[in-house]
Design a protein around this motif. Structure first.
Motif, PDB file in Angstrom:
ATOM      1  N   ARG A 115       0.836  -1.212   0.000  1.00 35.49           N
ATOM      2  CA  ARG A 115       0.000   0.000   0.000  1.00 35.49           C
ATOM      3  C   ARG A 115       0.868   1.259   0.000  1.00 35.49           C
ATOM      4  NH1 ARG A 115      -5.017   1.247   1.873  1.00 35.49           N
ATOM      5  NH2 ARG A 115      -4.292   3.371   1.571  1.00 35.49           N
TER       6      ARG A 115
ATOM      7  N   ARG B 130     -10.190  -2.342   0.566  1.00 37.91           N
ATOM      8  CA  ARG B 130     -10.011  -0.950   0.167  1.00 37.91           C
ATOM      9  C   ARG B 130      -9.981  -0.753  -1.338  1.00 37.91           C
ATOM     10  NH1 ARG B 130     -10.292   2.984   1.123  1.00 37.91           N
ATOM     11  NH2 ARG B 130      -8.419   4.150   1.658  1.00 37.91           N
TER      12      ARG B 130
ATOM     13  N   PHE C 293     -12.661   8.179   2.068  1.00 33.59           N
ATOM     14  CA  PHE C 293     -12.229   7.574   3.318  1.00 33.59           C
ATOM     15  C   PHE C 293     -12.192   8.652   4.391  1.00 33.59           C
ATOM     16  CE2 PHE C 293      -9.361   6.292   6.587  1.00 33.59           C
ATOM     17  CZ  PHE C 293      -9.459   4.916   6.660  1.00 33.59           C
TER      18      PHE C 293
ATOM     19  N   PHE D 247     -11.951  -3.830   5.906  1.00 35.59           N
ATOM     20  CA  PHE D 247     -10.708  -3.228   5.410  1.00 35.59           C
ATOM     21  C   PHE D 247     -10.441  -3.673   3.964  1.00 35.59           C
ATOM     22  CE2 PHE D 247      -6.230  -1.908   7.231  1.00 35.59           C
ATOM     23  CZ  PHE D 247      -6.174  -0.867   6.331  1.00 35.59           C
TER      24      PHE D 247
ATOM     25  N   TRP E 163      -0.306   7.684   2.275  1.00 37.56           N
ATOM     26  CA  TRP E 163      -1.714   7.983   1.956  1.00 37.56           C
ATOM     27  C   TRP E 163      -1.938   9.488   1.862  1.00 37.56           C
ATOM     28  CZ3 TRP E 163      -5.882   6.278  -0.113  1.00 37.56           C
ATOM     29  CH2 TRP E 163      -7.154   6.695   0.273  1.00 37.56           C
TER      30      TRP E 163
ATOM     31  N   LEU F  35       2.116   3.152   5.301  1.00 44.14           N
ATOM     32  CA  LEU F  35       0.814   3.223   4.611  1.00 44.14           C
ATOM     33  C   LEU F  35       0.113   4.561   4.880  1.00 44.14           C
ATOM     34  CD1 LEU F  35      -1.874   0.366   4.627  1.00 44.14           C
ATOM     35  CD2 LEU F  35      -2.499   2.751   4.780  1.00 44.14           C
ATOM     36  N   LEU F  36       0.067   4.944   6.164  1.00 44.11           N
ATOM     37  CA  LEU F  36      -0.714   6.141   6.502  1.00 44.11           C
ATOM     38  C   LEU F  36       0.014   7.433   6.135  1.00 44.11           C
ATOM     39  CD1 LEU F  36      -2.284   4.900   9.827  1.00 44.11           C
ATOM     40  CD2 LEU F  36      -3.446   5.307   7.667  1.00 44.11           C
TER      41      LEU F  36
ATOM     42  N   VAL G   1      -5.636  -0.978  14.718  1.00 41.85           N
ATOM     43  CA  VAL G   1      -6.111  -0.448  13.432  1.00 41.85           C
ATOM     44  C   VAL G   1      -7.301   0.444  13.770  1.00 41.85           C
ATOM     45  CG1 VAL G   1      -6.988  -0.988  11.132  1.00 41.85           C
ATOM     46  CG2 VAL G   1      -5.435  -2.584  12.257  1.00 41.85           C
ATOM     47  N   CYS G   2      -7.280   1.671  13.274  1.00 44.37           N
ATOM     48  CA  CYS G   2      -8.352   2.601  13.635  1.00 44.37           C
ATOM     49  C   CYS G   2      -9.718   2.085  13.215  1.00 44.37           C
ATOM     50  CB  CYS G   2      -8.091   3.956  13.005  1.00 44.37           C
ATOM     51  SG  CYS G   2      -8.045   3.877  11.217  1.00 44.37           S
ATOM     52  N   LEU G   3      -9.737   1.246  12.161  1.00 46.09           N
ATOM     53  CA  LEU G   3     -10.993   0.714  11.623  1.00 46.09           C
ATOM     54  C   LEU G   3     -11.440  -0.553  12.349  1.00 46.09           C
ATOM     55  CD1 LEU G   3      -9.538   0.874   8.032  1.00 46.09           C
ATOM     56  CD2 LEU G   3     -11.107   2.553   8.986  1.00 46.09           C
TER      57      LEU G   3
ATOM     58  N   GLU H  13      -7.940  12.521  10.420  1.00 47.91           N
ATOM     59  CA  GLU H  13      -8.399  11.126  10.480  1.00 47.91           C
ATOM     60  C   GLU H  13      -8.089  10.636  11.880  1.00 47.91           C
ATOM     61  OE1 GLU H  13      -6.666   8.926   7.209  1.00 47.91           O
ATOM     62  OE2 GLU H  13      -7.907   9.967   5.762  1.00 47.91           O
TER      63      GLU H  13
ATOM     64  N   ASN I 290       0.730   3.192  13.812  1.00 49.57           N
ATOM     65  CA  ASN I 290       0.155   1.846  13.654  1.00 49.57           C
ATOM     66  C   ASN I 290       0.358   1.241  12.260  1.00 49.57           C
ATOM     67  OD1 ASN I 290      -1.763   3.800  12.855  1.00 49.57           O
ATOM     68  ND2 ASN I 290      -3.413   2.313  13.029  1.00 49.57           N
ATOM     69  N   LEU I 291       0.286   2.081  11.212  1.00 44.47           N
ATOM     70  CA  LEU I 291       0.591   1.628   9.850  1.00 44.47           C
ATOM     71  C   LEU I 291       1.479   2.736   9.266  1.00 44.47           C
ATOM     72  CD1 LEU I 291      -3.127   0.765   9.019  1.00 44.47           C
ATOM     73  CD2 LEU I 291      -1.358  -0.952   9.200  1.00 44.47           C
TER      74      LEU I 291
END
Ligand code: NAD
Ligand code: 6OD
Length: 486
Positions: free
Chosen positions: A106, A450, A456, A448, A163, A159-160, A287-289, A254, A155-156
């Motif tokens: 990602r 995506r 998002f 998740f 993003w 990726l984050l 994971v926030c989700l 976010e 946490n990621l």
């Protein structure tokens, strides 16, 4: 000893103050290296470099040239995949099996998708009638916003961060990134990739440090920052929103969640168990989700609790590189203390501990790591703190429900509004329920999954704004209208 330096104007530099802090691996608490802490001086230099880049060749580059460059960055991340993988897993304690499929691919895809979006999204155009009969033509022009501050969590990490950096650069902005103090490695490594791909100096800058009275605050309060994009805790988001108010800078936030999973009796139970396992325990629950509240329709409640507990008891904890391992440690000792305080609170609030609730025995070598057991509770009242506060660990509370209306009310009874997962084979019910959930993201019979073109973001205290596909362009560009009298 490894050193993590700032990346400013295309070069790695240490802090003028000589101030550093430790970066430790959460699997065993071993020292990875020393991270330079940015003061006002380094933040000023990074913002100045970004501003200069906007006025230099970067600001004049065509969209086609930018798109080629971003695709090169994606390719280069993939070529250096193993270095990113090892760096990310050492910083976070997550298994290779997860980072190999999610974090690193990602990280690369986030550059490619926004390169595609920027070259294919049109702007609006209106023909206006005028009294002289000749008319006027209006058309929209998207311009980069300028210098964007990117504040990212642990946490990621790759990726984050990408993003936000992916769309920011695709739109022609320059960025100053402040990665989490817990996870400096992959953001630092990305500086090398930017240089290798010919991204002009000053377009991508990195400053390390903490939040208050450190790099995070110096960056978000800097008067020459045009907009701030943030992922992290809701309380930090509030502090950043206050900082952004000075000078009326735009923000994208976010933030946290306390996400419900809703399991109807007509679900495919195997799929619901498999999906809930991932949504509760993936990335050690960070994971926030992720799902922290599971609501199960009464006819299958006992079976669901038993099966989820059985499956979770088979999770294999251990080192990142072990191919059998599917759960790593938490991010830090501090976070372990926080999660364990909720494990204790759950007992005090009257929970039945179905699984876990403590610290696992992971052997002598990893004893000092940030380990907690996968944990499942039942029987807590709806107003229990454990059912209402974001824990961000490998745990969930399961509660039975009897009707659609009841579960919608329970699911919405939270200050957060990030994500929800709905498990049912009845499509009409799936649509009916999803539309009534006060969240930014609903997954039906999945979690998740995506599509990076979709919006998002979170509702209520889970955030402000949407990113993804064209929605990112709304934040990372200034839309101007040109009116031409014909
Ligand atoms: P955090 O808010 O503690 O830190 C995030 C970043 O903000 C870090 O880089 C930190 O140094 C910086 N920071 C802290 N205080 C600051 C300040 N006053 N000014 C400027 N910067 C500051 O969050 P975290 O602990 O790193 O991440 C976990 C949280 O992030 C959880 O709440 C999780 O739900 C949330 N999260 C949300 C999403 C989403 O997409 N909604 C994604 C991932 C994580
Ligand atoms: O998939 C994404 O784009 C994204 N922002 C995921 C966030 C995960 C939170 O931990």
């Amino acid at each position: 000893m490894k050193e993590f330096k700032h990346f400013i104007n295309g070069e790695y530099v240490g802090s003028a103050s000589g101030r550093t802090f430790e970066n430790r691996c959460p699997l065993d608490n071993n020292l990875i290296g020393q991270v330079h802490e940015a003061g006002q001086k380094e933040v000023d230099a990074a913002v100045k470099a970004a501003r200069a880049a906007m006025k230099g060749p970067w600001g004049k580059m065509t969209v086609t040239e930018r798109v080629e460059m971003l695709n090169k960055v994606a390719d280069r991340i993939n070529e250096r995949f193993d270095e990113f993988l090892q760096a990310e897993c050492l910083d976070t304690g997550k298994p290779y099996s997860i980072a190999r499929h999610i974090d690193i691919p990602r990280g690369a895809a986030n550059f490619r998708i926004f390169a595609d979006v920027i070259k294919s999204v049109p702007t609006e155009s209106f023909k206006l009638d005028t009294p002289d009969g000749l008319g006027a033509l209006n058309f929209g022009v998207r311009k980069p916003k300028g210098v964007i501050a990117v504040i990212s969590p642990w946490n990621l990490p790759l990726l984050l961060m990408t993003w936000k950096v992916g769309p920011a650069l695709a739109c022609g902005n320059a960025v100053v990134v402040k990665p989490s103090e817990e996870t400096p490695a992959t953001t630092t490594l990305l500086g090398e990739v930017m240089n290798e791909c010919g991204v002009p100096a000053g377009v991508f800058n990195v400053v390390h440090g903490f939040g208050p009275d450190s790099a995070g605050e110096f960056l978000t309060t800097h008067p020459d920052i045009d907009a701030i994009t943030f992922t992290g805790e809701t309380r930090t988001g509030e502090a950043i929103m206050k900082a952004a108010a000075v000078g009326l800078r735009d923000i994208s936030l976010e933030c946290g969640g306390k996400n419900p999973g809703i399991v109807f009796a007509d679900c495919d139970l195997d799929k619901a168990i498999e999906g809930t396992m991932r949504s509760v325990f993936a990335n050690c629950g960070q994971v926030c989700l992720g799902t922290e509240r599971v609501y199960v329709e009464r006819p299958i409640y006992e079976t669901f609790v038993k099966r989820l507990a059985e499956t979770a008891s088979n999770l294999r904890l251990g080192r990142s590189e072990d191919p059998e391992v599917n759960m790593g440690s938490l991010i830090s000792q501090e976070h372990k203390e926080k999660v364990l305080s909720y494990y204790q609170l759950a007992r005090e609030e009257g929970a039945t501990v179905v699984l876990g609730g403590g610290v696992p025995d992971v052997g002598e070598e990893m004893k000092a790591g940030a380990w907690v057991e996968p944990t499942i509770w039942t029987d807590l009242p709806d107003d229990a703190r454990v059912v209402n506060e974001e824990i961000f660990g490998p745990c969930c509370h399961i509660r039975p429900f009897d009707s659609e209306d009841e579960v919608i009310e329970l699911a919405n009874n939270t200050e957060y509004g990030l994500a929800a997962a709905v498990w049912t084979e009845n499509t009409s019910r799936a649509v009916r329920v999803s539309e009534q959930l006060d969240v930014g993201l609903v997954w039906v019979n999945s979690w998740f999954l995506r599509d990076l073109r979709t919006a998002f973001g979170g509702a209520k205290q889970s955030g402000i704004g949407r990113e993804g596909g064209v929605h990112s362009l709304e934040f990372y560009t200034e839309l101007s209208n040109v009116c031409v009298k014909l």
